[in-house]
Write an enzyme that holds these catalytic residues in place. Sequence first.
Site, PDB file in Angstrom:
ATOM      1  N   HIS A  47       0.574  -1.074   0.183  1.00 23.29           N
ATOM      2  CA  HIS A  47       0.271  -0.322   0.067  1.00 23.29           C
ATOM      3  C   HIS A  47       1.051   1.145  -0.330  1.00 23.29           C
ATOM      4  O   HIS A  47       0.496   1.983  -1.070  1.00 23.29           O
ATOM      5  CB  HIS A  47      -1.188  -0.539   1.381  1.00 23.29           C
ATOM      6  CG  HIS A  47      -1.645   0.780   2.066  1.00 23.29           C
ATOM      7  ND1 HIS A  47      -3.395   1.614   1.101  1.00 23.29           N
ATOM      8  CD2 HIS A  47      -1.244   2.133   2.274  1.00 23.29           C
ATOM      9  CE1 HIS A  47      -4.003   2.196   1.713  1.00 23.29           C
ATOM     10  NE2 HIS A  47      -2.563   2.983   2.135  1.00 23.29           N
ATOM     11  N   GLU A  48       1.865   1.516   0.703  1.00 23.46           N
ATOM     12  CA  GLU A  48       2.636   2.663   0.966  1.00 23.46           C
ATOM     13  C   GLU A  48       3.376   2.079  -0.407  1.00 23.46           C
ATOM     14  O   GLU A  48       3.761   3.688  -1.115  1.00 23.46           O
ATOM     15  CB  GLU A  48       3.368   2.223   2.177  1.00 23.46           C
ATOM     16  CG  GLU A  48       3.082   2.624   3.403  1.00 23.46           C
ATOM     17  CD  GLU A  48       2.050   3.697   4.079  1.00 23.46           C
ATOM     18  OE1 GLU A  48       1.877   4.408   3.205  1.00 23.46           O
ATOM     19  OE2 GLU A  48       1.292   3.484   4.082  1.00 23.46           O
TER      20      GLU A  48
ATOM     21  N   HIS B 206       1.833   4.729  -3.265  1.00 24.26           N
ATOM     22  CA  HIS B 206       2.131   6.015  -3.140  1.00 24.26           C
ATOM     23  C   HIS B 206       3.282   6.571  -3.883  1.00 24.26           C
ATOM     24  O   HIS B 206       3.231   7.131  -4.333  1.00 24.26           O
ATOM     25  CB  HIS B 206       2.171   5.816  -1.340  1.00 24.26           C
ATOM     26  CG  HIS B 206      -0.057   6.457  -0.760  1.00 24.26           C
ATOM     27  ND1 HIS B 206      -0.894   6.913  -1.638  1.00 24.26           N
ATOM     28  CD2 HIS B 206      -0.306   5.639  -0.016  1.00 24.26           C
ATOM     29  CE1 HIS B 206      -1.876   7.030  -0.732  1.00 24.26           C
ATOM     30  NE2 HIS B 206      -1.559   6.389   0.935  1.00 24.26           N
TER      31      HIS B 206
ATOM     32  N   GLU C  85      -6.200   6.885  -1.482  1.00 25.17           N
ATOM     33  CA  GLU C  85      -6.073   5.166  -0.662  1.00 25.17           C
ATOM     34  C   GLU C  85      -6.811   3.976  -1.574  1.00 25.17           C
ATOM     35  O   GLU C  85      -6.630   3.022  -0.871  1.00 25.17           O
ATOM     36  CB  GLU C  85      -7.008   5.748  -0.002  1.00 25.17           C
ATOM     37  CG  GLU C  85      -6.393   6.592   1.570  1.00 25.17           C
ATOM     38  CD  GLU C  85      -4.251   6.113   1.864  1.00 25.17           C
ATOM     39  OE1 GLU C  85      -4.468   5.174   2.641  1.00 25.17           O
ATOM     40  OE2 GLU C  85      -3.746   6.969   1.453  1.00 25.17           O
TER      41      GLU C  85
END
Length: 243
Positions: free
Chosen positions: A127-128, A131, A180
């Site tokens: 997830h990070e 980004h 997100e």
Amino acid sequence: MEPRRLTGLRPQVYEHPSDGAALDALQNTAGLETVVRKLNEWGFERLIRVQLTGSYLRVTPDNFPDLHTLLVRSAEVLDLPKIPDLYLAPGGEINALTAGVEHPLIVLNSGAVELLSSEELAFVLGHELGHLKSGHVLYYQIAEFLPVVVGILGAATFGLGEVLSVGMQAALLRWRRMAELTADRAGLLAVQDASVAITTLAKLAGLPPKHYASFNTEDFIAQAREFEAMDADKLNLVAKWLS
């Protein structure tokens, strides 16, 4: 089973449409380029890195090797050429953040390490990393610091007062929530197991540890679909946007 490396993966393949639409609206907001330029002039990225590096534990191959291996694996699966630094921060809740554009780093709460399985941690790391791969971090940092800047500068200072509009802040917050969705998709690609993504999101939503074994994922999915269906009511849609 080890996830397959997605060689040549482009962000556009997994980015959520709402992320792109919100970012387009944000980039067309008057004054945003001025804010970006001023924050860079003030060295905000340097400030963030100094604060985080001076406060948290760095993950290395010798120190927390299991976490370092997960980070490298997730970065390789997502075809991210530059592996960011990883730090551990105190905190009992499940949380993580990414900072830095030129020299990115990820901060993982110790609570996440305690409460998540290895594959669930890989989802969070993916997830990070999503980004980073999608170029979210610069706008994320602006969203994080803009209210602080507004409070410090007041009406007008350093040429920023006239561009720090409520509209810009609303556009940033709107885009931040949509980003997100893209990052969660990257997390899913990092583990390539939907059940891992679902249990991770349930734990992030507040699932107590004593209920981990008995948790009904189908009810969680049904609740998500119920939330999505609320968009059919215009007042619900407005409530979502405002929140």
